[in-house]
Design an enzyme around this catalytic site. Sequence first.
Site, PDB file in Angstrom:
ATOM      1  N   SER A 158      -7.069 -28.686 -14.031  1.00 23.93           N
ATOM      2  CA  SER A 158      -6.225 -27.485 -14.188  1.00 23.93           C
ATOM      3  C   SER A 158      -4.963 -27.769 -14.989  1.00 23.93           C
ATOM      4  O   SER A 158      -4.392 -28.862 -14.912  1.00 23.93           O
ATOM      5  CB  SER A 158      -5.806 -26.953 -12.815  1.00 23.93           C
ATOM      6  OG  SER A 158      -6.920 -26.712 -12.014  1.00 23.93           O
TER       7      SER A 158
ATOM      8  N   SER B  66      -4.215 -32.892  -7.061  1.00 26.89           N
ATOM      9  CA  SER B  66      -4.083 -33.411  -5.693  1.00 26.89           C
ATOM     10  C   SER B  66      -4.151 -34.934  -5.695  1.00 26.89           C
ATOM     11  O   SER B  66      -4.991 -35.521  -6.396  1.00 26.89           O
ATOM     12  CB  SER B  66      -5.211 -32.876  -4.808  1.00 26.89           C
ATOM     13  OG  SER B  66      -5.278 -31.476  -4.881  1.00 26.89           O
TER      14      SER B  66
ATOM     15  N   GLU C  17     -19.237 -29.713  -6.907  1.00 28.79           N
ATOM     16  CA  GLU C  17     -18.148 -29.222  -6.064  1.00 28.79           C
ATOM     17  C   GLU C  17     -18.581 -27.968  -5.307  1.00 28.79           C
ATOM     18  O   GLU C  17     -18.215 -27.760  -4.167  1.00 28.79           O
ATOM     19  CB  GLU C  17     -16.921 -28.919  -6.946  1.00 28.79           C
ATOM     20  CG  GLU C  17     -15.650 -28.635  -6.157  1.00 28.79           C
ATOM     21  CD  GLU C  17     -14.400 -28.532  -7.034  1.00 28.79           C
ATOM     22  OE1 GLU C  17     -14.530 -28.294  -8.246  1.00 28.79           O
ATOM     23  OE2 GLU C  17     -13.296 -28.675  -6.475  1.00 28.79           O
TER      24      GLU C  17
HETATM   25  C1  LIG Z   1      -5.473 -27.018  -2.408  1.00 29.03           C
HETATM   26  C2  LIG Z   1      -5.764 -27.034  -3.872  1.00 29.03           C
HETATM   27  C3  LIG Z   1      -6.089 -28.230  -4.472  1.00 29.03           C
HETATM   28  C4  LIG Z   1      -6.310 -28.265  -5.845  1.00 29.03           C
HETATM   29  N1  LIG Z   1      -6.566 -29.482  -6.416  1.00 29.03           N
HETATM   30  C5  LIG Z   1      -6.778 -29.541  -7.741  1.00 29.03           C
HETATM   31  C6  LIG Z   1      -7.007 -30.808  -8.354  1.00 29.03           C
HETATM   32  O1  LIG Z   1      -6.991 -31.850  -7.700  1.00 29.03           O
HETATM   33  N2  LIG Z   1      -7.214 -30.831  -9.685  1.00 29.03           N
HETATM   34  C7  LIG Z   1      -7.230 -29.705 -10.446  1.00 29.03           C
HETATM   35  O2  LIG Z   1      -7.476 -29.800 -11.633  1.00 29.03           O
HETATM   36  N3  LIG Z   1      -6.991 -28.479  -9.895  1.00 29.03           N
HETATM   37  C8  LIG Z   1      -6.747 -28.388  -8.568  1.00 29.03           C
HETATM   38  N4  LIG Z   1      -6.476 -27.177  -7.984  1.00 29.03           N
HETATM   39  C9  LIG Z   1      -6.310 -26.018  -8.850  1.00 29.03           C
HETATM   40  C10 LIG Z   1      -7.407 -24.992  -8.742  1.00 29.03           C
HETATM   41  O3  LIG Z   1      -8.578 -25.433  -9.354  1.00 29.03           O
HETATM   42  C11 LIG Z   1      -6.858 -23.717  -9.408  1.00 29.03           C
HETATM   43  O4  LIG Z   1      -5.746 -23.278  -8.638  1.00 29.03           O
HETATM   44  C12 LIG Z   1      -7.895 -22.632  -9.465  1.00 29.03           C
HETATM   45  O5  LIG Z   1      -8.891 -22.963 -10.387  1.00 29.03           O
HETATM   46  C13 LIG Z   1      -7.263 -21.279  -9.864  1.00 29.03           C
HETATM   47  O6  LIG Z   1      -6.561 -21.413 -11.050  1.00 29.03           O
HETATM   48  P1  LIG Z   1      -5.052 -20.941 -11.192  1.00 29.03           P
HETATM   49  O7  LIG Z   1      -4.282 -21.465 -10.020  1.00 29.03           O
HETATM   50  O8  LIG Z   1      -4.594 -21.310 -12.547  1.00 29.03           O
HETATM   51  O9  LIG Z   1      -5.094 -19.379 -11.025  1.00 29.03           O
HETATM   52  P2  LIG Z   1      -5.586 -18.269 -12.145  1.00 29.03           P
HETATM   53  O10 LIG Z   1      -6.859 -18.756 -12.697  1.00 29.03           O
HETATM   54  O11 LIG Z   1      -4.427 -18.111 -13.074  1.00 29.03           O
HETATM   55  O12 LIG Z   1      -5.778 -17.059 -11.248  1.00 29.03           O
HETATM   56  C14 LIG Z   1      -4.694 -16.222 -10.805  1.00 29.03           C
HETATM   57  C15 LIG Z   1      -5.310 -15.045 -10.089  1.00 29.03           C
HETATM   58  O13 LIG Z   1      -6.133 -14.289 -11.008  1.00 29.03           O
HETATM   59  C16 LIG Z   1      -7.457 -14.174 -10.493  1.00 29.03           C
HETATM   60  N5  LIG Z   1      -8.420 -14.263 -11.590  1.00 29.03           N
HETATM   61  C17 LIG Z   1      -8.495 -15.209 -12.543  1.00 29.03           C
HETATM   62  N6  LIG Z   1      -9.540 -14.978 -13.358  1.00 29.03           N
HETATM   63  C18 LIG Z   1     -10.135 -13.856 -12.902  1.00 29.03           C
HETATM   64  C19 LIG Z   1     -11.277 -13.126 -13.323  1.00 29.03           C
HETATM   65  N7  LIG Z   1     -12.023 -13.490 -14.369  1.00 29.03           N
HETATM   66  N8  LIG Z   1     -11.621 -12.009 -12.601  1.00 29.03           N
HETATM   67  C20 LIG Z   1     -10.886 -11.621 -11.512  1.00 29.03           C
HETATM   68  N9  LIG Z   1      -9.791 -12.295 -11.085  1.00 29.03           N
HETATM   69  C21 LIG Z   1      -9.427 -13.403 -11.759  1.00 29.03           C
HETATM   70  C22 LIG Z   1      -7.623 -15.349  -9.565  1.00 29.03           C
HETATM   71  O14 LIG Z   1      -8.642 -15.109  -8.598  1.00 29.03           O
HETATM   72  C23 LIG Z   1      -6.241 -15.447  -8.935  1.00 29.03           C
HETATM   73  O15 LIG Z   1      -6.110 -14.543  -7.882  1.00 29.03           O
HETATM   74  C24 LIG Z   1      -6.238 -27.092  -6.633  1.00 29.03           C
HETATM   75  C25 LIG Z   1      -5.913 -25.876  -6.008  1.00 29.03           C
HETATM   76  C26 LIG Z   1      -5.662 -25.840  -4.649  1.00 29.03           C
HETATM   77  C27 LIG Z   1      -5.283 -24.542  -4.017  1.00 29.03           C
END
Ligand SMILES: Cc1cc2nc3c(=O)[nH]c(=O)nc-3n(C[C@H](O)[C@H](O)[C@H](O)COP(=O)(O)OP(=O)(O)OC[C@H]3O[C@@H](n4cnc5c(N)ncnc54)[C@H](O)[C@@H]3O)c2cc1C
Length: 390
Positions: free
Chosen positions: A127, A159, A242
């Site tokens: 991410s 993480s 995953e």
């Molecule tokens: C506990 C935890 C551990 C994590 N660990 C890691 C890690 O070790 N390495 C890593 O790389 N990442 C990690 N992540 C990140 C995780 O993969 C991302 O948070 C996740 O993919 C969502 O991306 P974002 O946070 O950028 O949100 P966004 O993708 O920006 O989403 C924001 C909002 O928009 C919504 N949304 C996005 N796209 C769409 C769509 N096409 N249609 C409808 N709604 C949509 C989402 O559902 C969300 O509500 C972790 C996250 C958590 C919570």
Amino acid sequence: MDLKDSPDEARFRAEARAWLAAHRPEPAARSAEEQVALGRRWQRALYDGGWAGLDWPREYGGRGATVIESLIWNEEYARAWAPDMTQLAVGLHLTGPTLIACGADWQKQRFLEPILKGDEIWCQGFSEPGAGSDLAALRTRGEIQGDEIVVTGQKIWTSFARYADWCILVVRTDASGSKHHGLTFLLVDMQTPGIRIRPLREMTGHAWFNEVFFDEARIPQANVVGEIDHGWAVVMTTLDVERGSSAPHAKLEVEVARLVALARRTPRGRGSALDDPGIRDRLAAFASEVRILRVTAYRNASRVQETGQPGPEGSTLKLSWSELNQRVKDLALEILGPAGLVPEGDPLAADDGFWAHELLWARAGTIYAGTSEVQRNILARRVLGLPRGG
Ligand SMILES: Cc1cc2nc3c(=O)[nH]c(=O)nc-3n(C[C@H](O)[C@H](O)[C@H](O)COP(=O)(O)OP(=O)(O)OC[C@H]3O[C@@H](n4cnc5c(N)ncnc54)[C@H](O)[C@@H]3O)c2cc1C
């Protein structure tokens, strides 16, 4: 699909249960450092006992268990209340299976055994700010210079990066084509000069998350998994693993039983919270939903066993588990009342902060490994056949 154990599976379950009863360490310590140290020790014990890499093929040091056996192990593991191993999960559940499927021989030989033994911890550098659900939008640059790839950019939500020895990192080596082309999957030594890590504190109080900054970090080309510019296929392998290998009902089953016990011993009027018909209703609904989750997990596992691919059941499972999990934790805090908000309060009143921590942590479940909205999109397209949204 048969929900009863076959004679072989029953033997496997009995063996797992007996081993866990004899070896399970005390439940996890709270500080991050203690959890990491305990995770390493416990992983070594699992390795020595023949339980590490349960579903990895035997030729790579695993146990070669079937998908159903892995599910049985997860059920017994949760029932034994054995330590949460999130801190080692990237190595065991993402890096290992990805290398087995796509890695070069030297990569398998070098990296798989230290993962199984708990000697090396991995983090996942996927991410970025602006590239989460839409991972292929990532922009961290990888510039090819001789036999190295020079990485510059930023990852986020990484993480355990502070404790990790290695990272699976995806970078953009070519920005000229479609966004799924031009990505490269790398194995990165976290001690490489040019890597800076900044912790991010979560609402639980822990700082498992990190931002990871790369400033011309030089990574040997030999550390590419698959081919340069063709990393998306490798990423898909990692994400499939995953999304395809879980038994989330197992821990929730134990937690719902704990919740019933909590309601029984929490005073309410002249009796206990368990006498409240509203609470009884919700507890009964949770117990049924956990059963449904279990059936879905077995259906998912049967499908993976037959076809090698997780079906849409994987998304159903992730979606329903993560949302049910939040409702279970919400009810626990409702039962505890204000006492539950004191994380390290009176152990009898607040259940030693367990539920408060779990309530906050449960929020993460609907985000990682594909948000609820993303899971709903998958189900809408792949199960209901609906067209893509605008
Ligand atoms: C506990 C935890 C551990 C994590 N660990 C890691 C890690 O070790 N390495 C890593 O790389 N990442 C990690 N992540 C990140 C995780 O993969 C991302 O948070 C996740 O993919 C969502 O991306 P974002 O946070 O950028 O949100 P966004 O993708 O920006 O989403 C924001 C909002 O928009 C919504 N949304 C996005 N796209 C769409 C769509 N096409 N249609 C409808 N709604 C949509 C989402 O559902 C969300 O509500 C972790 C996250 C958590 C919570």
